[in-house]
Write an enzyme that holds these catalytic residues in place. Structure first.
Site, PDB file in Angstrom:
ATOM      1  N   PHE A 165       0.880  -1.171   0.000  1.00 46.47           N
ATOM      2  CA  PHE A 165       0.000   0.000   0.000  1.00 46.47           C
ATOM      3  C   PHE A 165       0.913   1.215   0.000  1.00 46.47           C
ATOM      4  CE2 PHE A 165      -2.788   2.847   2.685  1.00 46.47           C
ATOM      5  CZ  PHE A 165      -3.969   2.768   1.959  1.00 46.47           C
ATOM      6  N   PRO A 203       8.234  10.877   1.502  1.00 45.12           N
ATOM      7  CA  PRO A 203       9.154  11.594   2.400  1.00 45.12           C
ATOM      8  C   PRO A 203       8.522  12.868   2.963  1.00 45.12           C
ATOM      9  CG  PRO A 203      10.315  10.866   0.432  1.00 45.12           C
ATOM     10  CD  PRO A 203       8.872  10.525   0.218  1.00 45.12           C
ATOM     11  N   ALA A 251       5.076  13.518   2.909  1.00 47.40           N
ATOM     12  CA  ALA A 251       3.628  13.358   3.134  1.00 47.40           C
ATOM     13  C   ALA A 251       3.380  12.073   3.918  1.00 47.40           C
ATOM     14  CB  ALA A 251       2.872  13.317   1.801  1.00 47.40           C
ATOM     15  N   ARG A 255       9.124 -16.534  40.193  1.00 46.03           N
ATOM     16  CA  ARG A 255      10.290 -15.836  40.767  1.00 46.03           C
ATOM     17  C   ARG A 255      10.043 -15.477  42.227  1.00 46.03           C
ATOM     18  NH1 ARG A 255      15.527 -13.978  40.418  1.00 46.03           N
ATOM     19  NH2 ARG A 255      15.728 -11.771  40.925  1.00 46.03           N
ATOM     20  N   GLU A 308      -0.341   3.289  10.068  1.00 42.59           N
ATOM     21  CA  GLU A 308      -1.786   3.410   9.774  1.00 42.59           C
ATOM     22  C   GLU A 308      -2.445   4.562  10.538  1.00 42.59           C
ATOM     23  OE1 GLU A 308      -4.203  -0.036   9.167  1.00 42.59           O
ATOM     24  OE2 GLU A 308      -2.417  -1.288   8.927  1.00 42.59           O
ATOM     25  N   GLU A 340      -1.741  10.634  17.392  1.00 49.83           N
ATOM     26  CA  GLU A 340      -2.165  12.038  17.311  1.00 49.83           C
ATOM     27  C   GLU A 340      -3.211  12.215  16.203  1.00 49.83           C
ATOM     28  OE1 GLU A 340       0.961  10.877  17.488  1.00 49.83           O
ATOM     29  OE2 GLU A 340       1.402  11.501  19.536  1.00 49.83           O
TER      30      GLU A 340
HETATM   31  N1  COS Z   1     -14.676   6.897   4.261  1.00 46.81           N
HETATM   32  C1  COS Z   1     -15.225   7.702   3.319  1.00 46.81           C
HETATM   33  N2  COS Z   1     -14.903   9.005   3.192  1.00 46.81           N
HETATM   34  C2  COS Z   1     -13.980   9.508   4.035  1.00 46.81           C
HETATM   35  C3  COS Z   1     -13.379   8.727   5.038  1.00 46.81           C
HETATM   36  C4  COS Z   1     -13.766   7.373   5.124  1.00 46.81           C
HETATM   37  N3  COS Z   1     -13.254   6.575   6.039  1.00 46.81           N
HETATM   38  N4  COS Z   1     -12.514   9.505   5.728  1.00 46.81           N
HETATM   39  C5  COS Z   1     -12.581  10.730   5.190  1.00 46.81           C
HETATM   40  N5  COS Z   1     -13.463  10.718   4.162  1.00 46.81           N
HETATM   41  C6  COS Z   1     -13.845  11.850   3.326  1.00 46.81           C
HETATM   42  C7  COS Z   1     -14.557  12.895   4.195  1.00 46.81           C
HETATM   43  O1  COS Z   1     -15.939  12.632   4.273  1.00 46.81           O
HETATM   44  C8  COS Z   1     -14.276  14.162   3.449  1.00 46.81           C
HETATM   45  O2  COS Z   1     -15.150  14.248   2.340  1.00 46.81           O
HETATM   46  P1  COS Z   1     -15.776  15.644   1.879  1.00 46.81           P
HETATM   47  O3  COS Z   1     -14.594  16.474   1.477  1.00 46.81           O
HETATM   48  O4  COS Z   1     -16.673  15.257   0.780  1.00 46.81           O
HETATM   49  O5  COS Z   1     -16.473  16.166   3.109  1.00 46.81           O
HETATM   50  C9  COS Z   1     -12.874  13.933   2.893  1.00 46.81           C
HETATM   51  O6  COS Z   1     -12.683  12.523   2.833  1.00 46.81           O
HETATM   52  C10 COS Z   1     -11.824  14.549   3.764  1.00 46.81           C
HETATM   53  O7  COS Z   1     -11.862  13.977   5.056  1.00 46.81           O
HETATM   54  P2  COS Z   1     -11.292  14.772   6.288  1.00 46.81           P
HETATM   55  O8  COS Z   1     -11.941  16.129   6.337  1.00 46.81           O
HETATM   56  O9  COS Z   1     -11.400  13.932   7.509  1.00 46.81           O
HETATM   57  O10 COS Z   1      -9.781  14.964   5.851  1.00 46.81           O
HETATM   58  P3  COS Z   1      -8.656  15.792   6.581  1.00 46.81           P
HETATM   59  O11 COS Z   1      -7.757  16.238   5.481  1.00 46.81           O
HETATM   60  O12 COS Z   1      -9.191  16.767   7.544  1.00 46.81           O
HETATM   61  O13 COS Z   1      -7.941  14.715   7.498  1.00 46.81           O
HETATM   62  C11 COS Z   1      -6.559  12.815   7.938  1.00 46.81           C
HETATM   63  C12 COS Z   1      -7.410  13.608   6.951  1.00 46.81           C
HETATM   64  C13 COS Z   1      -5.498  13.646   8.648  1.00 46.81           C
HETATM   65  C14 COS Z   1      -7.457  12.168   8.979  1.00 46.81           C
HETATM   66  C15 COS Z   1      -5.964  11.796   7.011  1.00 46.81           C
HETATM   67  O14 COS Z   1      -5.123  12.460   6.148  1.00 46.81           O
HETATM   68  C16 COS Z   1      -5.267  10.668   7.708  1.00 46.81           C
HETATM   69  O15 COS Z   1      -5.896   9.679   8.098  1.00 46.81           O
HETATM   70  N6  COS Z   1      -3.930  10.747   7.865  1.00 46.81           N
HETATM   71  C17 COS Z   1      -3.145   9.661   8.353  1.00 46.81           C
HETATM   72  C18 COS Z   1      -2.654   8.882   7.199  1.00 46.81           C
HETATM   73  C19 COS Z   1      -2.198   7.514   7.559  1.00 46.81           C
HETATM   74  O16 COS Z   1      -2.856   6.780   8.248  1.00 46.81           O
HETATM   75  N7  COS Z   1      -1.009   7.176   7.036  1.00 46.81           N
HETATM   76  C20 COS Z   1      -0.471   5.885   7.222  1.00 46.81           C
HETATM   77  C21 COS Z   1      -0.402   5.213   5.905  1.00 46.81           C
HETATM   78  S1  COS Z   1      -0.580   3.511   5.920  1.00 46.81           S
HETATM   79  S2  COS Z   1       0.783   2.781   7.044  1.00 46.81           S
END
Ligand code: COS
Length: 425
Positions: free
Chosen positions: A136, A141, A143, A289, A392, A396
């Site tokens: 996945f 770097p 993002a 122990r 994942e 925070e």
């Molecule tokens: N299912 C369907 N839609 C989703 C969703 C989900 N689970 N999560 C978010 N969305 C949609 C929201 O509904 C929103 O849609 P609209 O713009 O139509 O309202 C859009 O996506 C944006 O969602 P949100 O406002 O929550 O996004 P943000 O940019 O505020 O926040 C975070 C996003 C920070 C929560 C996200 O970038 C994130 O999870 N980051 C961590 C990434 C991660 O886990 N990385 C590890 C990689 S794998 S090891």
């Protein structure tokens, strides 16, 4: 080890008969081929044949395990409670196997959700057997938590796309046959403080299914503090046909979030498995122990630790079971998509991984000096648990998702003309 601690036995209210049947198959003897094995490719293969664990990553309609009454017809359904049981078991037996299993899911669930019939037919049967391993490729770097700012670019050229960019910290890279790559197909990445650009940033992300051996793809492993196949990917003029696109142009952000919603719950389960193993090791140690003329378990301070460890573990298991149960049983959204459980999933992932870290730390403390000697079980778990609070979605980020979810619910429940609570009408 005589028996694995599995939530279906302790929290039957959240589980069904088929879960008890799965739990009965997840014995230490059955999983013995994974315990202690350090060759990632071999571990990945064994989970396919003979163990058949990848069936829980694929919906029944596509050859995988049943997802329960009323769900079998849904092509996109996977049973998250089964994932929870598998990862709880793997967390106790082999965190290496657990990580490979989880990423096999992250690398195939987007195909389940958004793949064309041809993509599903090409990929999923081999994912099921373990002949094919997926990855996945989201993180870059620049993002990590901020997915919307990713920079890998997919440029339209003729009837296909050309990918350029870099991905980092991508698990399964050294083993992977295919990569689910998230790339920018529109507007440039939003800059810091560019609030208006974030929506556009998200809307410009598209997912692609790319062969790891395709021309223009190069991979490099990254050594980690625990045995775990992970690496870096470079895309340089990597040309793919439009049929490699997964889902809609611009649908990549949502696809990534939907995938993470399902799998974050199971990260909590893996943490619970590791914590259960640590608690068992701690109990065995303090009852054997002797110090000050009696077993350590006679000491009140030791008992207080055990009480806190057991209570935190049960609280974490309840949160994970609640999130998985809701994901599996809540009415589907329009179009047949699984119900959103972002808030519950984030609570389960955050609490379980943080609690497991505390529980394992206590187990090390209870082992005294032996707890930090290389090769003891608790020393290994102490290293193995650490990445789960990061990958994942960090703790925070889970807090941001939870707060957003509860505020949105409160706003939806509060009539627009009602004064805020505490104010006289
Ligand atoms: N299912 C369907 N839609 C989703 C969703 C989900 N689970 N999560 C978010 N969305 C949609 C929201 O509904 C929103 O849609 P609209 O713009 O139509 O309202 C859009 O996506 C944006 O969602 P949100 O406002 O929550 O996004 P943000 O940019 O505020 O926040 C975070 C996003 C920070 C929560 C996200 O970038 C994130 O999870 N980051 C961590 C990434 C991660 O886990 N990385 C590890 C990689 S794998 S090891």
């Amino acid at each position: 080890m005589t028996k694995l601690a599995l939530s279906s036995a302790d929290l039957p209210v959240f589980f069904e008969e088929r879960h008890a049947a799965l739990a009965a198959r997840l014995t230490p003897e059955a999983l013995a081929p994974l315990a202690g094995a350090r060759d990632a490719a071999e571990v990945a293969r064994r989970m396919g044949e003979p163990l058949g664990l990848y069936a829980h990553l694929i919906p029944e309609a596509l050859g995988g395990a049943p997802a329960g009454a009323g769900r079998a017809a849904d092509r996109a359904a996977i049973d998250v409670r089964s994932l929870v049981l598998v990862r709880e078991a793997l967390g106790q037996v082999s965190p290496l196997a657990d990580a490979i299993f989880a990423v096999q899911g992250l690398g195939s669930y987007p195909v389940v959700l958004a793949g064309s019939d041809a993509q599903r037919r090409e990929i999923l049967p081999d994912v099921l057997s373990g002949r094919r391993i997926g990855a996945f490729a989201l993180t870059e770097p620049e993002a990590g938590s901020d997915v919307a700012s990713l920079r890998t670019e997919a440029r339209r050229e003729g009837d296909g796309w050309v990918l350029d960019g870099e991905k980092v910290l991508i698990s399964n890279v050294p083993l992977a046959h295919h990569l689910v790559v998230f790339a920018r197909t529109g507007a440039a990445a939003p800059q810091r403080g560019d609030a208006g650009g974030r929506g556009a940033g998200r809307a410009a992300i598209t997912a692609f299914l790319v062969d790891s051996g395709a021309p223009g793809v190069s991979a490099e492993p990254l050594p980690m503090s625990v045995p775990h196949p992970i690496g870096r990917l470079r895309f340089e003029g990597c040309r793919v046909p439009d049929s490699a696109r997964l889902g809609e142009v611009g649908g990549g952000f949502k696809l990534a979030m939907q995938t993470l919603d399902a799998f974050r719950i199971s990260v909590g389960a893996a943490a619970n498995g590791m914590a259960a193993r640590a608690l068992r090791e701690a109990i065995a140690h303090v009852t054997r122990r002797r110090q000050f003329g009696a077993p350590l378990s006679e000491q009140q301070m030791v008992r207080a630790y055990l009480a806190e460890m057991a209570t935190e573990l049960d609280a974490a298991r309840l949160l994970v079971a609640r999130a998985a149960h809701k994901r599996d049983t809540a009415p589907e959204e329009a179009g047949g998509a699984a119900a959103r459980v972002s808030t519950e999933a984030a609570m389960a992932k955050m609490f379980a991984t943080e609690a497991a870290q505390r529980i394992i730390d206590r187990a090390v403390q209870l082992h005294g000096g032996m707890g930090v000697i290389e090769g003891t079980e608790v020393e290994r778990l102490y290293r193995e648990i650490r990445p789960l609070r990061i990958y994942e979605g960090t703790t925070e980020i889970q807090k941001l998702i939870i707060a957003k979810g509860i505020l949105e619910r409160a706003a939806a429940e509060l009539p627009a003309d009602e004064p805020p609570p505490g104010r006289a009408p």
